[in-house]
Design a protein around this motif. Structure first.
Motif, PDB file in Angstrom:
ATOM      1  N   ASP A  20      -1.975 -12.625   1.077  1.00 51.49           N
ATOM      2  CA  ASP A  20      -2.261 -12.892   2.372  1.00 51.49           C
ATOM      3  C   ASP A  20      -1.601 -11.741   3.249  1.00 51.49           C
ATOM      4  OD1 ASP A  20       0.314 -13.662   1.906  1.00 51.49           O
ATOM      5  OD2 ASP A  20       0.104 -15.751   2.147  1.00 51.49           O
ATOM      6  N   ARG A  21      -0.981 -10.762   2.813  1.00 51.75           N
ATOM      7  CA  ARG A  21      -0.274  -9.862   3.592  1.00 51.75           C
ATOM      8  C   ARG A  21      -0.326  -8.382   2.748  1.00 51.75           C
ATOM      9  NH1 ARG A  21       4.593 -11.282   7.376  1.00 51.75           N
ATOM     10  NH2 ARG A  21       3.224 -13.030   6.985  1.00 51.75           N
ATOM     11  N   VAL A  22      -0.725  -7.319   3.535  1.00 51.46           N
ATOM     12  CA  VAL A  22      -0.598  -6.072   3.022  1.00 51.46           C
ATOM     13  C   VAL A  22       0.481  -5.242   3.890  1.00 51.46           C
ATOM     14  CG1 VAL A  22      -1.966  -3.816   2.624  1.00 51.46           C
ATOM     15  CG2 VAL A  22      -3.151  -5.955   2.308  1.00 51.46           C
ATOM     16  N   LEU A  23       1.244  -4.592   3.250  1.00 55.62           N
ATOM     17  CA  LEU A  23       2.427  -3.776   3.436  1.00 55.62           C
ATOM     18  C   LEU A  23       2.137  -2.439   3.519  1.00 55.62           C
ATOM     19  CD1 LEU A  23       5.517  -5.914   2.785  1.00 55.62           C
ATOM     20  CD2 LEU A  23       4.258  -6.083   4.872  1.00 55.62           C
ATOM     21  N   LEU A  24       2.225  -1.630   4.557  1.00 57.29           N
ATOM     22  CA  LEU A  24       1.955  -0.293   4.473  1.00 57.29           C
ATOM     23  C   LEU A  24       3.204   0.467   4.040  1.00 57.29           C
ATOM     24  CD1 LEU A  24      -0.548   0.518   7.271  1.00 57.29           C
ATOM     25  CD2 LEU A  24      -1.057   0.178   4.857  1.00 57.29           C
ATOM     26  N   ALA A  25       3.756   0.836   3.024  1.00 57.02           N
ATOM     27  CA  ALA A  25       4.813   1.741   2.668  1.00 57.02           C
ATOM     28  C   ALA A  25       4.452   3.345   2.642  1.00 57.02           C
ATOM     29  CB  ALA A  25       5.459   1.437   1.330  1.00 57.02           C
ATOM     30  N   LEU A  26       3.903   3.873   3.789  1.00 53.22           N
ATOM     31  CA  LEU A  26       3.396   5.214   3.876  1.00 53.22           C
ATOM     32  C   LEU A  26       4.349   5.913   4.965  1.00 53.22           C
ATOM     33  CD1 LEU A  26      -0.246   4.264   3.612  1.00 53.22           C
ATOM     34  CD2 LEU A  26       1.324   5.264   1.764  1.00 53.22           C
ATOM     35  N   PRO A  27       5.491   6.019   5.241  1.00 55.52           N
ATOM     36  CA  PRO A  27       6.271   6.421   6.207  1.00 55.52           C
ATOM     37  C   PRO A  27       5.764   8.043   6.479  1.00 55.52           C
ATOM     38  CG  PRO A  27       7.725   6.428   4.153  1.00 55.52           C
ATOM     39  CD  PRO A  27       6.649   5.717   3.947  1.00 55.52           C
ATOM     40  N   SER A  28       5.533   8.773   5.412  1.00 54.94           N
ATOM     41  CA  SER A  28       5.405  10.307   5.703  1.00 54.94           C
ATOM     42  C   SER A  28       4.037  10.368   5.905  1.00 54.94           C
ATOM     43  CB  SER A  28       5.716  10.940   4.687  1.00 54.94           C
ATOM     44  OG  SER A  28       5.222  10.731   3.331  1.00 54.94           O
ATOM     45  N   LEU A  29       2.925   9.730   5.995  1.00 58.88           N
ATOM     46  CA  LEU A  29       1.490   9.937   6.215  1.00 58.88           C
ATOM     47  C   LEU A  29       1.285  10.150   7.609  1.00 58.88           C
ATOM     48  CD1 LEU A  29      -0.534   9.466   4.093  1.00 58.88           C
ATOM     49  CD2 LEU A  29      -1.201   7.326   5.063  1.00 58.88           C
ATOM     50  N   THR A  30       0.412  11.141   7.833  1.00 54.15           N
ATOM     51  CA  THR A  30      -0.027  11.681   9.005  1.00 54.15           C
ATOM     52  C   THR A  30      -0.813  10.235   9.837  1.00 54.15           C
ATOM     53  OG1 THR A  30      -2.209  12.237   8.466  1.00 54.15           O
ATOM     54  CG2 THR A  30      -0.678  13.809   8.599  1.00 54.15           C
ATOM     55  N   ARG A  31      -0.578  10.462  11.149  1.00 53.57           N
ATOM     56  CA  ARG A  31      -1.159   9.267  12.134  1.00 53.57           C
ATOM     57  C   ARG A  31      -2.522   9.074  11.825  1.00 53.57           C
ATOM     58  NH1 ARG A  31       1.562   8.872  17.531  1.00 53.57           N
ATOM     59  NH2 ARG A  31       3.096   7.958  15.963  1.00 53.57           N
ATOM     60  N   ARG A  32      -3.448  10.234  11.784  1.00 49.08           N
ATOM     61  CA  ARG A  32      -4.790  10.241  11.526  1.00 49.08           C
ATOM     62  C   ARG A  32      -5.110   9.584  10.041  1.00 49.08           C
ATOM     63  NH1 ARG A  32      -8.491  13.054  13.772  1.00 49.08           N
ATOM     64  NH2 ARG A  32      -6.894  14.481  14.716  1.00 49.08           N
ATOM     65  N   ARG A  33      -4.351   9.775   8.861  1.00 53.77           N
ATOM     66  CA  ARG A  33      -4.674   9.058   7.838  1.00 53.77           C
ATOM     67  C   ARG A  33      -4.253   7.629   7.792  1.00 53.77           C
ATOM     68  NH1 ARG A  33      -7.866   7.401   4.012  1.00 53.77           N
ATOM     69  NH2 ARG A  33      -6.847   7.235   2.088  1.00 53.77           N
ATOM     70  N   ARG A  34      -3.402   7.307   8.748  1.00 50.46           N
ATOM     71  CA  ARG A  34      -2.785   6.012   8.734  1.00 50.46           C
ATOM     72  C   ARG A  34      -4.089   5.208   9.520  1.00 50.46           C
ATOM     73  NH1 ARG A  34       2.656   3.715   9.111  1.00 50.46           N
ATOM     74  NH2 ARG A  34       3.307   5.826   8.648  1.00 50.46           N
ATOM     75  N   ARG A  35      -4.629   5.632  10.419  1.00 51.57           N
ATOM     76  CA  ARG A  35      -5.681   5.066  11.148  1.00 51.57           C
ATOM     77  C   ARG A  35      -6.735   4.832  10.279  1.00 51.57           C
ATOM     78  NH1 ARG A  35      -9.065   8.371  15.316  1.00 51.57           N
ATOM     79  NH2 ARG A  35      -9.509   9.374  13.398  1.00 51.57           N
ATOM     80  N   TYR A  74       1.019  -1.166   0.027  1.00 48.44           N
ATOM     81  CA  TYR A  74       0.085   0.063   0.017  1.00 48.44           C
ATOM     82  C   TYR A  74       0.980   1.346  -0.072  1.00 48.44           C
ATOM     83  CZ  TYR A  74      -4.381   2.459   0.907  1.00 48.44           C
ATOM     84  OH  TYR A  74      -5.520   3.122   0.843  1.00 48.44           O
ATOM     85  N   GLY A  75       1.104   1.847  -1.031  1.00 50.77           N
ATOM     86  CA  GLY A  75       1.706   2.994  -1.133  1.00 50.77           C
ATOM     87  C   GLY A  75       2.837   2.913  -2.496  1.00 50.77           C
ATOM     88  N   ALA A  76       2.384   3.459  -3.460  1.00 52.12           N
ATOM     89  CA  ALA A  76       3.393   3.274  -4.604  1.00 52.12           C
ATOM     90  C   ALA A  76       4.731   4.232  -5.008  1.00 52.12           C
ATOM     91  CB  ALA A  76       2.642   3.038  -6.065  1.00 52.12           C
ATOM     92  N   GLY A  77       4.813   5.033  -3.817  1.00 50.80           N
ATOM     93  CA  GLY A  77       5.933   6.210  -3.892  1.00 50.80           C
ATOM     94  C   GLY A  77       7.360   5.530  -3.877  1.00 50.80           C
ATOM     95  N   GLU A  78       8.236   6.475  -3.308  1.00 51.11           N
ATOM     96  CA  GLU A  78       9.634   6.026  -3.138  1.00 51.11           C
ATOM     97  C   GLU A  78       9.827   4.922  -2.277  1.00 51.11           C
ATOM     98  OE1 GLU A  78      14.045   8.057  -2.216  1.00 51.11           O
ATOM     99  OE2 GLU A  78      11.984   9.387  -2.255  1.00 51.11           O
ATOM    100  N   ALA A  79       9.181   4.980  -1.105  1.00 51.53           N
ATOM    101  CA  ALA A  79       9.286   4.131  -0.119  1.00 51.53           C
ATOM    102  C   ALA A  79       8.676   2.549  -0.706  1.00 51.53           C
ATOM    103  CB  ALA A  79       8.580   4.286   1.271  1.00 51.53           C
ATOM    104  N   GLY A  80       7.433   2.616  -1.342  1.00 46.19           N
ATOM    105  CA  GLY A  80       6.801   1.401  -1.926  1.00 46.19           C
ATOM    106  C   GLY A  80       7.987   0.903  -2.878  1.00 46.19           C
ATOM    107  N   ALA A  81       8.390   1.618  -3.738  1.00 48.58           N
ATOM    108  CA  ALA A  81       9.297   1.214  -4.827  1.00 48.58           C
ATOM    109  C   ALA A  81      10.438   0.527  -3.958  1.00 48.58           C
ATOM    110  CB  ALA A  81       9.636   2.343  -6.032  1.00 48.58           C
ATOM    111  N   ARG A  82      11.100   1.065  -3.333  1.00 39.54           N
ATOM    112  CA  ARG A  82      12.234   0.635  -2.648  1.00 39.54           C
ATOM    113  C   ARG A  82      12.138  -0.596  -1.748  1.00 39.54           C
ATOM    114  NH1 ARG A  82      16.020   4.139   1.743  1.00 39.54           N
ATOM    115  NH2 ARG A  82      17.221   2.346   2.489  1.00 39.54           N
ATOM    116  N   LEU A  83      10.900  -0.685  -1.180  1.00 36.12           N
ATOM    117  CA  LEU A  83      10.441  -1.933  -0.356  1.00 36.12           C
ATOM    118  C   LEU A  83      10.268  -3.069  -1.369  1.00 36.12           C
ATOM    119  CD1 LEU A  83       9.593  -2.937   2.217  1.00 36.12           C
ATOM    120  CD2 LEU A  83       7.314  -2.344   1.731  1.00 36.12           C
ATOM    121  N   SER A  84       9.530  -2.626  -2.587  1.00 31.23           N
ATOM    122  CA  SER A  84       9.497  -3.875  -3.586  1.00 31.23           C
ATOM    123  C   SER A  84      10.841  -4.233  -4.195  1.00 31.23           C
ATOM    124  CB  SER A  84       8.226  -3.582  -4.636  1.00 31.23           C
ATOM    125  OG  SER A  84       8.966  -2.349  -5.350  1.00 31.23           O
TER     126      SER A  84
END
Length: 653
Positions: free
Chosen positions: A215-230, A158-168
């Motif tokens: 069977d798994r979702v990985l959140l790659a959203l490090p800069s997201l606000t905690r409210r949006r993450r919730r 979840y998150g196709a930005g820089e963090a998601g690309a690096r994670l993939s």
């Protein structure tokens, strides 16, 4: 037959993977030594339009190997681990091949070798890059698909930005997780490919889970606000997949974590409130260039107060703690922090407690203390319930001693760290904290140059009495709010900290279970994975938090700090009750001490039978065996010594 062939191929790959590093390098060098002449032959063939094989060109073939291999060694192509090779290796191969081509063309010009003309060398360089880089990625792919352990999880990122690309990229290299789809809220990315993986909108995730067997979702959203993450976690909760996340942006920037550090969902992600930035001016008032003292400096809240204070520019920070080990740990931590950040703060570690008023007075005078944060207290409800005398003495009398010492030495600001359990208390701990608040209010009303105030807040995750002690994101913000509230005091106020909307622990547990990809086992779902057990309240524990006595509250200049206006008693009444409760405690008379506590804190109704362990033990003994030594006499003897005029009770102000 096919199965045998596959098994043989897998065994061959494993054999190659387990070879010594030196042997692997020799194999790589030999392979490249064959690739370079082949690339040169291919270039000459393309130029001629037909296969070219002339023995007179052997010097050119030999030169391609002699020039290229040393350059490849110099560029570190044989030090790279093939199975972890990345895009940087492609650039290294490209530079090495380009440099080799230039040198080869110059050599051909010098030796007058027709096979090494500029046109041939140009095509040779392109082909060599394709062969060298391509062979390495081909071997990498083969090793990853045949040698690395099978995939453990089929993953959506979840998150196709820089963090998601690096994670993939990292996940693809390990094969422990197989990233199959990207999910992103950005419509411009929908349908596009990131690292060869298609990006989908969030509303397609439920169908993708079924269609792709995710069977798994990985959140790659490090800069997201905690409210949006919730909000995102709330949408993922019903899907029945295991949800994990990468660390937050602040942790990555400060070096505390990397994007690749996948972790379980934190409870703080579920609480979801973004922290409120502090007001710098409120920090400066009581901290910067001041001498600050924290009592209970080694506790959960006291230690975080120290961590926050040391970075705000105090002239001196006095750490006062009754536990030798806790004092040693926090002082060592703060000294290391100060050295690493070049902070010029004098740190003073002192052992003691507020039982001895003279000790407190001497400390305040010797170090010219200007601001005191009194966090020292017994906080565990059941322990204080079973140790009534010491609970009252430490939470009430020690606060009184410390406050009187501060008054006599004209300390500028005195902040008592209080608790929500002081409101309509159902236990001894809460009643003692409310009594301590009233003592400070009484001292203020009596008249003093010291600004006394109390800061009261509810359960904070990771405090020593918290029901969820494993998570600590709220502690720093709570400490910051305590410091800022003290700066706004005029004297006698009770400040209330708004730490966010209360959360039912049961709901929190259910959400954690669901986000682990598991189900709750109960009567309706007997085959569930995890059962939630209701253990009930601990003795004298409260079920709900209360921060206010009544509704008389006003705002302050900080949105998370409220000023409560509550009833108090005149100092004469407070002092008389203190004298009486001291007398009762000196006789170890727990029932009388509790009765007096309830007379001061009228909201507190003690249990019919005291839970104090010593009192219960004494009551169970035969009458002839009951030998009670007056605590007052023992303290008189202990506090007498050189320089005293007589056996006075120095524990009392």
């Amino acid at each position: 037959m096919r199965a045998n062939n596959v098994s043989t191929a897998d065994g061959y790959v494993r054999l190659k993977a387990d070879l010594p590093r030196g042997t692997k390098r020799v194999i790589a060098v030999c392979t490249d030594a064959l690739m370079m002449p082949f690339a040169l032959w291919s270039a000459m063939t393309l130029k001629a339009g037909h296969p070219v094989l002339d023995l007179a060109d052997w010097p050119a073939y030999l030169a391609s190997v002699a020039v290229s291999i040393p350059i490849f060694v110099r560029f570190g192509l044989y030090r790279a681990v093939i199975r972890y090779i990345g895009h940087k290796a492609v650039f290294a191969v490209g530079f090495a091949v380009m440099l080799g081509g230039i040198l080869l063309a110059l050599l051909g010009l010098w030796l007058q070798l027709p096979a090494l003309s500029w046109s041939v060398v140009t095509m040779y360089s392109c082909l060599a890059l394709l062969y060298i880089a391509g062979s390495r990625f081909l071997v990498r792919y083969y090793f990853l698909t045949r040698h690395i352990r099978p995939t453990e999880a089929r993953v959506a990122i979840y998150g196709a930005g820089e963090a998601g690309a690096r994670l993939s990229t990292v996940l693809s290299a390990t094969r422990a997780f197989d990233p199959l789809v990207f999910i992103d809220d950005n419509r411009s990315l929908h349908g596009r490919m990131v690292n060869g993986i298609k990006v989908y909108p969030p509303d397609e995730l439920p169908a993708l889970i079924k269609a792709r067997n995710l069977d798994r979702v990985l959140l790659a959203l490090p800069s997201l606000t905690r409210r949006r993450r919730r909000e995102i976690l709330s949408s993922l909760e019903p899907l029945g997949v295991h949800v994990q996340t990468v660390p937050e942006f602040e942790q990555i920037v400060t070096g505390k974590a990397n994007v690749e550090d996948i972790r379980e969902v934190d409870v703080c992600d579920l609480l979801g409130r973004d922290s409120v930035p502090p007001k710098a001016g409120l920090f400066d008032t009581c901290i910067r260039e001041h001498v600050v003292m924290v009592t209970g400096a080694g506790g959960s809240i006291g230690s975080e107060l120290c961590r926050q204070i040391i970075g705000l520019g105090p002239k001196r920070l006095v750490l006062f703690e009754m536990s030798e080990l806790a004092l040693y740990n926090i002082e060592r931590e703060l000294r290391t922090f100060a050295e690493q950040n070049a902070l010029h703060v004098e740190l003073v570690g002192l052992i003691g407690n507020g039982h001895q008023k003279q000790r407190m007075r001497e400390i305040f005078q010797a170090y010219r203390v200007q601001t005191v944060y009194h966090a020292a207290a017994y906080k565990h409800v059941p322990i204080v319930e079973q140790n009534v005398i010491e609970g009252i003495y430490n939470n009430v009398i020690s606060t009184w001693n410390t406050a009187e010492a501060a008054h006599e030495t004209e300390v500028e600001t005195f902040v008592l760290v209080s608790t929500d359990k002081a409101v309509n208390p159902t236990n001894v701990m809460g009643a003692t904290k409310r009594f301590a608040e009233m003592v400070l209010q009484g001292v203020h009303r009596r008249g003093t140059k010291t600004r006394f105030c109390m800061v009261r807040f509810g359960n904070v995750l990771a405090s020593s009495g918290s029901v969820v002690p494993l998570f600590n994101e709220q502690i720093p913000e709570a400490a910051q709010l305590v410091i800022q509230a003290g700066s706004m005091a005029d004297g006698g106020e009770v400040f209330v900290l708004d730490m966010g909307k209360p959360v039912r622990i049961c709901d929190l547990a259910r959400r954690m279970i669901h986000l682990m990809g598991m189900t709750v086992r109960d009567e309706q779902h007997p085959d569930g994975d995890i059962e939630i057990a209701y253990t009930g309240l601990r003795p004298a524990e409260k079920l709900y938090e209360e921060l206010l006595i009544g509704n008389n509250v006003t705002g302050t200049e900080h949105p998370m700090i409220l000023r409560a206006i509550e009833h108090s008693l005149p100092w004469e009444r407070i002092q008389a009750m203190l004298d009486e409760i001291l007398s009762a405690m000196g006789r170890l008379d727990c029932p009388r001490a509790l009765q007096l506590l309830s007379e001061v804190v009228v909201e507190y109704k003690p249990a019919p039978e005291s839970h104090d362990l010593v009192w219960a033990r004494q009551a169970a003994l035969p009458a002839d065996d009951r030998k009670v030594t007056s605590l007052k006499v023992r303290r008189v003897v202990r506090n007498s010594g050189p320089g005293t005029t007589g056996p006075t009770d120095t524990a009392r102000p």
